[in-house]
Motif scaffolding. Sequence first.
Motif, short mmCIF file in Angstrom:
data_model
loop_
_atom_site.label_atom_id
_atom_site.label_comp_id
_atom_site.label_asym_id
_atom_site.label_seq_id
_atom_site.Cartn_x
_atom_site.Cartn_y
_atom_site.Cartn_z
N UNK A 23 -3.73 9.94 -2.61
CA UNK A 23 -4.19 9.20 -1.44
C UNK A 23 -3.62 7.80 -1.35
N UNK A 24 -4.33 6.96 -0.66
CA UNK A 24 -3.85 5.61 -0.38
C UNK A 24 -4.38 4.63 -1.42
N UNK A 25 -3.49 3.85 -1.97
CA UNK A 25 -3.91 2.80 -2.90
C UNK A 25 -3.00 1.60 -2.73
N UNK A 26 -3.56 0.45 -3.06
CA UNK A 26 -2.76 -0.76 -2.97
C UNK A 26 -2.29 -1.11 -4.37
N UNK A 27 -1.01 -1.41 -4.51
CA UNK A 27 -0.44 -1.72 -5.81
C UNK A 27 0.01 -3.16 -5.87
N UNK A 28 -0.14 -3.73 -7.04
CA UNK A 28 0.17 -5.14 -7.23
C UNK A 28 1.23 -5.33 -8.30
N UNK A 29 2.06 -6.34 -8.09
CA UNK A 29 3.11 -6.68 -9.04
C UNK A 29 3.07 -8.18 -9.25
N UNK A 30 3.17 -8.61 -10.49
CA UNK A 30 3.24 -10.04 -10.76
C UNK A 30 4.55 -10.61 -10.25
N UNK A 31 4.54 -11.85 -9.84
CA UNK A 31 5.72 -12.44 -9.22
C UNK A 31 6.58 -13.18 -10.24
N UNK A 32 6.53 -12.77 -11.49
CA UNK A 32 7.38 -13.44 -12.48
C UNK A 32 8.83 -12.95 -12.39
N UNK A 33 9.04 -11.85 -11.71
CA UNK A 33 10.41 -11.36 -11.48
C UNK A 33 10.69 -11.46 -9.98
N UNK B 213 0.85 -1.19 0.00
CA UNK B 213 0.00 0.00 0.00
C UNK B 213 0.88 1.22 0.00
N UNK B 214 0.53 2.17 -0.82
CA UNK B 214 1.34 3.38 -0.94
C UNK B 214 0.48 4.58 -0.63
N UNK B 215 1.05 5.52 0.06
CA UNK B 215 0.34 6.77 0.29
C UNK B 215 1.03 7.86 -0.49
#
Lengths: 128, 128
Positions: free
Chosen positions: B61-71, B54-56
């Motif tokens: 504002x606040x949002x949750x960010x996602x990254x694929x785990x292929x790296x 989660x990044x502010x």
Amino acid sequence: MTRARAAVLETLNGSREPMSAGGVAAAVAGCCDQATVYRALHYLEDEGLAESFVLHCAERGVERFYVGANAPHRHWFHCESCHRFIDLGACRIGGLVSEFERELGLRVSRHTMYLSGKCRDCAARTVP
Amino acid sequence: MTRARAAVLETLNGSREPMSAGGVAAAVAGCCDQATVYRALHYLEDEGLAESFVLHCAERGVERFYVGANAPHRHWFHCESCHRFIDLGACRIGGLVSEFERELGLRVSRHTMYLSGKCRDCAARTVP
DNA sequence: TGATTACTTGCGAATCATTTGCAAAAATAC
DNA sequence: GTATTTTTGCAAATGATTCGCAAGTAATCA
């Protein structure tokens, strides 16, 4: 420094753990409204009198936590079982951050770091 | 792996920056509902196929960010002007995290670290 | 293959933390 | 102490995220 802001700051500085806005609001209940608490927290952070970070916890979701700036910048561990914070002591990644600034030409104005998992007590309770 | 989940995973793995749930939902619009996107993101994270933080950000504002785990697990810089992310490369704080685990008896299951500020381009634009 | 059971999805409504509009109240300036 | 600016309380709004529930899809089994 108004009464409301002073109350919020005193609450933060008096706590040995980061507090959520809701926690602060509960602590100063009767003294000031929750909207005022949010505004005071923003004010204090703008003035450099407090710091904050957003934490995501499986059980409790996303919340923003605040710490009074009467102690040097530090990082925290959050226990996902008992939901307490453990102080990791003064920041140790300043050098790494500077490296990134140099290597990538960034101008870093803030960094966030925290650990999550189980504290010693909760870990012992789970796997004796 | 259902169609919806595959679409979300492909979107994440195809992006070179972390994506918000909203961003993913926009990318797979027409294919799946936003509730499905949220559920798929949770599923992928539980399965270890994606990571999130989660990044502010002052502006957004606040949002949750996602990254694929292929790296491999990595960290990010977020530019508060252009809102792009810059890849800081593979995680360099594993050793520090282990130190905390040993020193404090913690069982760390995840850690979050990110930097915020201005990227090279935005910094140049501001102070020439 | 058809039927039984389990898991997913869509849709809309609900939730939770946080923010905002606006009039009253407090602090500061003059 | 009166005018001006800033802060506060209250209630309603917002925005990301989650939930209930019925329908759809997949997986299991006879």
